[in-house]
Design a protein around this motif. Structure first.
Motif, PDB file in Angstrom:
ATOM      1  N   ASP A 131       0.889  -0.957  -0.019  1.00 51.86           N
ATOM      2  CA  ASP A 131       0.049   0.033   0.007  1.00 51.86           C
ATOM      3  C   ASP A 131       0.808   1.320   0.005  1.00 51.86           C
ATOM      4  O   ASP A 131       1.268   1.995   1.179  1.00 51.86           O
ATOM      5  CB  ASP A 131      -0.929   0.077   1.237  1.00 51.86           C
ATOM      6  CG  ASP A 131      -1.893   1.093   1.214  1.00 51.86           C
ATOM      7  OD1 ASP A 131      -2.189   1.853   0.372  1.00 51.86           O
ATOM      8  OD2 ASP A 131      -2.238   1.419   2.357  1.00 51.86           O
ATOM      9  N   VAL A 132       1.349   1.592  -1.016  1.00 49.39           N
ATOM     10  CA  VAL A 132       2.208   2.808  -1.270  1.00 49.39           C
ATOM     11  C   VAL A 132       1.907   4.109  -0.442  1.00 49.39           C
ATOM     12  O   VAL A 132       2.746   4.564  -0.018  1.00 49.39           O
ATOM     13  CB  VAL A 132       2.641   3.102  -2.801  1.00 49.39           C
ATOM     14  CG1 VAL A 132       3.353   4.126  -2.980  1.00 49.39           C
ATOM     15  CG2 VAL A 132       3.281   1.738  -3.364  1.00 49.39           C
ATOM     16  N   PRO A 133       0.772   4.437  -0.791  1.00 51.36           N
ATOM     17  CA  PRO A 133       0.147   5.677   0.019  1.00 51.36           C
ATOM     18  C   PRO A 133       0.378   5.698   1.365  1.00 51.36           C
ATOM     19  O   PRO A 133       0.714   6.638   2.186  1.00 51.36           O
ATOM     20  CB  PRO A 133      -1.110   5.938  -0.520  1.00 51.36           C
ATOM     21  CG  PRO A 133      -1.241   5.380  -1.479  1.00 51.36           C
ATOM     22  CD  PRO A 133      -0.409   4.164  -1.540  1.00 51.36           C
ATOM     23  N   SER A 134       0.684   4.300   2.181  1.00 52.83           N
ATOM     24  CA  SER A 134       0.574   4.217   3.603  1.00 52.83           C
ATOM     25  C   SER A 134       2.041   4.284   3.965  1.00 52.83           C
ATOM     26  O   SER A 134       2.487   4.193   5.215  1.00 52.83           O
ATOM     27  CB  SER A 134      -0.307   3.250   4.255  1.00 52.83           C
ATOM     28  OG  SER A 134       0.444   1.903   3.851  1.00 52.83           O
ATOM     29  N   TRP A 135       2.886   4.086   2.944  1.00 49.59           N
ATOM     30  CA  TRP A 135       4.529   3.969   3.463  1.00 49.59           C
ATOM     31  C   TRP A 135       5.131   5.053   4.416  1.00 49.59           C
ATOM     32  O   TRP A 135       5.896   4.592   5.244  1.00 49.59           O
ATOM     33  CB  TRP A 135       5.263   3.771   2.070  1.00 49.59           C
ATOM     34  CG  TRP A 135       5.156   2.687   1.314  1.00 49.59           C
ATOM     35  CD1 TRP A 135       4.411   1.232   1.740  1.00 49.59           C
ATOM     36  CD2 TRP A 135       6.129   2.161   0.309  1.00 49.59           C
ATOM     37  NE1 TRP A 135       4.948   0.359   0.791  1.00 49.59           N
ATOM     38  CE2 TRP A 135       5.492   0.790  -0.164  1.00 49.59           C
ATOM     39  CE3 TRP A 135       7.212   2.527  -0.569  1.00 49.59           C
ATOM     40  CZ2 TRP A 135       6.181   0.125  -1.279  1.00 49.59           C
ATOM     41  CZ3 TRP A 135       7.712   1.997  -1.596  1.00 49.59           C
ATOM     42  CH2 TRP A 135       7.427   0.590  -1.900  1.00 49.59           C
ATOM     43  N   ARG A 152      -1.646   4.978 -12.104  1.00 50.94           N
ATOM     44  CA  ARG A 152      -1.894   3.615 -12.095  1.00 50.94           C
ATOM     45  C   ARG A 152      -2.292   2.920 -13.181  1.00 50.94           C
ATOM     46  O   ARG A 152      -3.074   3.480 -13.955  1.00 50.94           O
ATOM     47  CB  ARG A 152      -2.945   3.206 -10.934  1.00 50.94           C
ATOM     48  CG  ARG A 152      -2.424   3.631  -9.386  1.00 50.94           C
ATOM     49  CD  ARG A 152      -3.557   3.238  -8.364  1.00 50.94           C
ATOM     50  NE  ARG A 152      -3.621   3.739  -7.183  1.00 50.94           N
ATOM     51  CZ  ARG A 152      -2.779   2.796  -6.340  1.00 50.94           C
ATOM     52  NH1 ARG A 152      -2.312   1.504  -6.571  1.00 50.94           N
ATOM     53  NH2 ARG A 152      -2.552   3.253  -5.017  1.00 50.94           N
ATOM     54  N   SER A 197       6.895  11.280   2.626  1.00 54.59           N
ATOM     55  CA  SER A 197       5.901  11.209   1.833  1.00 54.59           C
ATOM     56  C   SER A 197       5.703  10.288   0.749  1.00 54.59           C
ATOM     57  O   SER A 197       6.808   9.696   0.424  1.00 54.59           O
ATOM     58  CB  SER A 197       5.523  12.499   1.166  1.00 54.59           C
ATOM     59  OG  SER A 197       6.428  12.970   0.261  1.00 54.59           O
ATOM     60  N   ALA A 198       4.662   9.669   0.105  1.00 58.90           N
ATOM     61  CA  ALA A 198       4.368   8.835  -0.933  1.00 58.90           C
ATOM     62  C   ALA A 198       3.394   9.361  -1.901  1.00 58.90           C
ATOM     63  O   ALA A 198       2.181   9.071  -1.650  1.00 58.90           O
ATOM     64  CB  ALA A 198       4.541   7.531  -0.424  1.00 58.90           C
ATOM     65  N   GLU A 199       3.728   9.964  -2.896  1.00 60.52           N
ATOM     66  CA  GLU A 199       2.436  10.590  -4.028  1.00 60.52           C
ATOM     67  C   GLU A 199       2.436   9.486  -5.094  1.00 60.52           C
ATOM     68  O   GLU A 199       3.374   9.579  -5.720  1.00 60.52           O
ATOM     69  CB  GLU A 199       3.256  11.878  -4.362  1.00 60.52           C
ATOM     70  CG  GLU A 199       2.109  12.872  -5.278  1.00 60.52           C
ATOM     71  CD  GLU A 199       2.704  13.983  -5.862  1.00 60.52           C
ATOM     72  OE1 GLU A 199       2.008  14.286  -6.606  1.00 60.52           O
ATOM     73  OE2 GLU A 199       3.818  14.366  -5.708  1.00 60.52           O
ATOM     74  N   VAL A 200       1.277   9.200  -5.359  1.00 66.35           N
ATOM     75  CA  VAL A 200       0.976   8.267  -6.388  1.00 66.35           C
ATOM     76  C   VAL A 200       0.756   9.150  -7.678  1.00 66.35           C
ATOM     77  O   VAL A 200      -0.185  10.261  -7.689  1.00 66.35           O
ATOM     78  CB  VAL A 200      -0.317   7.521  -6.075  1.00 66.35           C
ATOM     79  CG1 VAL A 200      -0.598   6.846  -7.367  1.00 66.35           C
ATOM     80  CG2 VAL A 200      -0.282   6.694  -5.006  1.00 66.35           C
ATOM     81  N   PHE A 249       4.929   6.236  -8.663  1.00 67.13           N
ATOM     82  CA  PHE A 249       5.057   7.184  -7.623  1.00 67.13           C
ATOM     83  C   PHE A 249       5.918   7.864  -7.166  1.00 67.13           C
ATOM     84  O   PHE A 249       7.210   7.458  -7.599  1.00 67.13           O
ATOM     85  CB  PHE A 249       4.423   6.244  -6.397  1.00 67.13           C
ATOM     86  CG  PHE A 249       5.549   5.243  -5.905  1.00 67.13           C
ATOM     87  CD1 PHE A 249       6.441   5.362  -5.177  1.00 67.13           C
ATOM     88  CD2 PHE A 249       5.263   4.049  -6.758  1.00 67.13           C
ATOM     89  CE1 PHE A 249       7.162   4.254  -4.775  1.00 67.13           C
ATOM     90  CE2 PHE A 249       6.271   3.056  -6.454  1.00 67.13           C
ATOM     91  CZ  PHE A 249       7.198   3.080  -5.788  1.00 67.13           C
TER      92      PHE A 249
END
Length: 232
Positions: free
Chosen positions: A105-109, A124, A118-121, A131
């Motif tokens: 779950d990249v946004p929760s990294w 997709r 921060s992890a900005e998507v 990201f």
């Protein structure tokens, strides 16, 4: 030991030798899966045999199957020439689905990893995600940021990624693997890379830094996932 500076054109020659002349290898094959190019597992064993013979590389049969695209095989050969390679794993006592979902779950990294601010998507496409990661400031107050692309295959328990914005790296290829064991899910991270000559560190120093940091992050993820599993 392999010759430094193995290129995509060098790999094209190997593919032709392994499978005969084929026009498909003349196209832009960098990130095209080998199976889409018509190279099945037997053909890849022949590729491994050619590479082993021409570049004096050992034990390729057991590892080349983990390389999904030409980009990853080029990184593998360059890694054998003395470039950076780290391979770490941890066993997490939690269900496979939970380990997979939390770690991918990249946004929760930023909550899962202690090193990311921060992890900005950015985009997709099916199981592929692009990201931007930004690190927390280091001891000098400097943050680092880069764009990566990540392809996730839950059914086979594999993730393949590479840096799109390479920064100090000539290349950075990443392979994650998940395997269910009697003790839990074994999560393995493999990173093959090579630093540019002007980078502040050499490959050996970066290997040491990555091995140290990966152990910290894996233990953190193990703790957080197991805590979630316990609550569930």
């Amino acid at each position: 030991m392999a010759t430094p500076g193995f290129t995509l054109d060098d790999l094209r020659a190997v593919l032709r030798q392994a499978a005969g002349d084929t026009d498909v290898v003349d196209s832009d094959i960098t990130d095209v899966p080998f199976e889409d190019l018509g190279f099945d597992s037997l053909a890849m064993l022949e590729v491994a045999a050619v590479l082993s013979s021409e570049h004096q590389m050992e034990d390729l049969d057991s590892v080349i199957g983990t390389r999904r695209t030409p980009r990853e095989v080029v990184a593998l050969v360059n890694g054998a020439s003395g470039a950076g390679h780290v391979d770490n794993s941890v066993v997490i006592a939690a269900p496979y689905d939970l380990v997979w979902e939390m770690s991918n779950d990249v946004p929760s990294w930023p909550e899962l990893f202690s090193e990311y601010a921060s992890a900005e998507v950015l985009g997709r496409d099916g199981d592929t995600i692009t990201f931007r990661l930004t690190t927390v400031p280091d001891e000098s107050g400097t943050s680092w940021s880069w764009v990566s692309e990540r392809h996730m295959d839950k059914e086979n328990g594999t993730v393949r990624a590479h840096r799109v914005e390479r920064g100090p790296f000539a290349y950075m290829e990443i392979f994650w693997e998940y395997r269910t064991t009697a003790e839990g899910v074994r999560m393995r991270w493999v990173q093959d890379f090579h630093l540019r000559p002007e980078a502040p560190l050499d490959d050996a120093a970066m290997e040491a830094r990555m091995n140290h940091n990966t152990a910290i992050q894996m233990e953190r993820i193990k703790k957080l996932v197991e805590q979630r599993a316990g609550r569930a």
